[in-house]
Structure formats: structure tokens, C-alpha cells
Design a protein around this motif. Structure first.
Motif, mmCIF file in Angstrom:
data_model
loop_
_atom_site.group_PDB
_atom_site.id
_atom_site.type_symbol
_atom_site.label_atom_id
_atom_site.label_comp_id
_atom_site.label_asym_id
_atom_site.label_seq_id
_atom_site.Cartn_x
_atom_site.Cartn_y
_atom_site.Cartn_z
ATOM 1 N N ILE A 8 0.835 -1.188 0.000
ATOM 2 C CA ILE A 8 0.000 0.000 0.000
ATOM 3 C C ILE A 8 0.877 1.248 0.000
ATOM 4 C CG2 ILE A 8 -1.664 1.333 1.336
ATOM 5 C CD1 ILE A 8 -2.772 -1.355 2.337
ATOM 6 N N ILE A 9 1.868 1.240 0.869
ATOM 7 C CA ILE A 9 2.752 2.413 0.960
ATOM 8 C C ILE A 9 3.503 2.610 -0.351
ATOM 9 C CG2 ILE A 9 4.785 3.351 2.130
ATOM 10 C CD1 ILE A 9 3.721 1.922 4.683
ATOM 11 N N LYS A 10 4.039 1.509 -0.897
ATOM 12 C CA LYS A 10 4.801 1.593 -2.148
ATOM 13 C C LYS A 10 3.909 2.051 -3.304
ATOM 14 C CE LYS A 10 7.902 -1.138 -5.036
ATOM 15 N NZ LYS A 10 8.508 -2.469 -5.234
ATOM 16 N N ALA A 11 2.720 1.476 -3.396
ATOM 17 C CA ALA A 11 1.795 1.870 -4.466
ATOM 18 C C ALA A 11 1.409 3.338 -4.338
ATOM 19 C CB ALA A 11 0.547 0.998 -4.443
ATOM 20 N N ASN A 12 1.127 3.760 -3.127
ATOM 21 C CA ASN A 12 0.738 5.153 -2.905
ATOM 22 C C ASN A 12 1.880 6.110 -3.257
ATOM 23 O OD1 ASN A 12 -1.216 7.104 -1.968
ATOM 24 N ND2 ASN A 12 0.111 7.379 -0.205
ATOM 25 N N LYS A 13 3.082 5.755 -2.857
ATOM 26 C CA LYS A 13 4.238 6.619 -3.103
ATOM 27 C C LYS A 13 4.634 6.655 -4.582
ATOM 28 C CE LYS A 13 9.080 7.171 -1.833
ATOM 29 N NZ LYS A 13 10.220 6.591 -1.142
ATOM 30 N N ASN A 14 4.704 5.481 -5.210
ATOM 31 C CA ASN A 14 5.215 5.396 -6.580
ATOM 32 C C ASN A 14 4.175 5.652 -7.664
ATOM 33 O OD1 ASN A 14 7.670 4.730 -5.432
ATOM 34 N ND2 ASN A 14 7.388 2.546 -5.707
ATOM 35 N N GLU A 15 2.965 5.170 -7.453
ATOM 36 C CA GLU A 15 1.946 5.250 -8.505
ATOM 37 C C GLU A 15 0.881 6.304 -8.242
ATOM 38 O OE1 GLU A 15 0.579 1.283 -9.438
ATOM 39 O OE2 GLU A 15 2.527 0.489 -8.807
ATOM 40 N N LYS A 16 0.729 6.721 -7.024
ATOM 41 C CA LYS A 16 -0.242 7.724 -6.627
ATOM 42 C C LYS A 16 -1.645 7.469 -7.197
ATOM 43 C CE LYS A 16 3.341 11.212 -6.040
ATOM 44 N NZ LYS A 16 3.976 10.431 -5.047
#
Length: 89
Positions: A1-9
Motif C-alpha cells: 500500500i505504501i509503495k503503491a501510494n508513493k510510486n503510482e499515486k
């Protein structure tokens, strides 16, 4: 979730739950709810089910009690309810 939110927004991230918070066999549901910190929850309810899955000695909790438990534990809001059509025509 954190990675998706940070990288893909993304506009929306859907996180699938594992079972009712009140079900003794699904302790992972607490971790998912607390860890994902959702802004909203969609609750699925089986209106014809009388007992909790493979726990025939445990009566199915009411829709209201499960909704209130999710909102209290998750510090979030249930925004929709879907129906599990098990046992329905």
C-alpha cells in the motif's frame, strides 16, 4: 500500500479483507484493517447465514454489530454494504 501510494499515486487502493472481525478464526482481519488504515470500508454480509462458517456453535453476528465493530476498531466509516447471496434464490 505504501509503495503503491508513493510510486503510482492511485486515486483508489482496494484492500481485500479476510473475514469478519468478530470471527475467532480471522485474527488477520484486525491486522489488515489497522495496517491499511482505510478511509472507507465496504462490508459484505450474508443475510441468510445463521452461524459463523465452520463454527456452528456461534450465532452469526448482526449486520449492525459488525458495522459498528469495523468503524470502532478501524477508525473509519462503512460506506456500502454488499450482499453474499449464499442460500438465496
Amino acid at each position: 500500500i505504501i509503495k503503491a501510494n508513493k510510486n503510482e499515486k492511485p486515486d483508489v487502493i482496494l484492500v481485500e479483507g479476510q473475514g469478519a472481525l468478530s470471527h475467532p478464526a480471522y485474527g488477520s482481519s484486525f491486522s489488515i484493517l489497522k495496517g491499511s488504515r482505510p478511509k472507507a470500508v465496504i462490508l459484505q454480509h450474508p443475510p441468510k447465514r445463521k452461524v459463523l462458517g465452520d463454527f456452528p456453535f456461534m450465532k452469526m453476528p448482526s449486520l449492525r454489530s459488525e458495522l459498528e465493530l469495523i468503524e470502532y476498531v478501524g477508525h473509519t466509516k462503512v460506506i456500502s454494504i454488499t450482499l453474499n447471496h449464499e442460500g438465496m434464490t
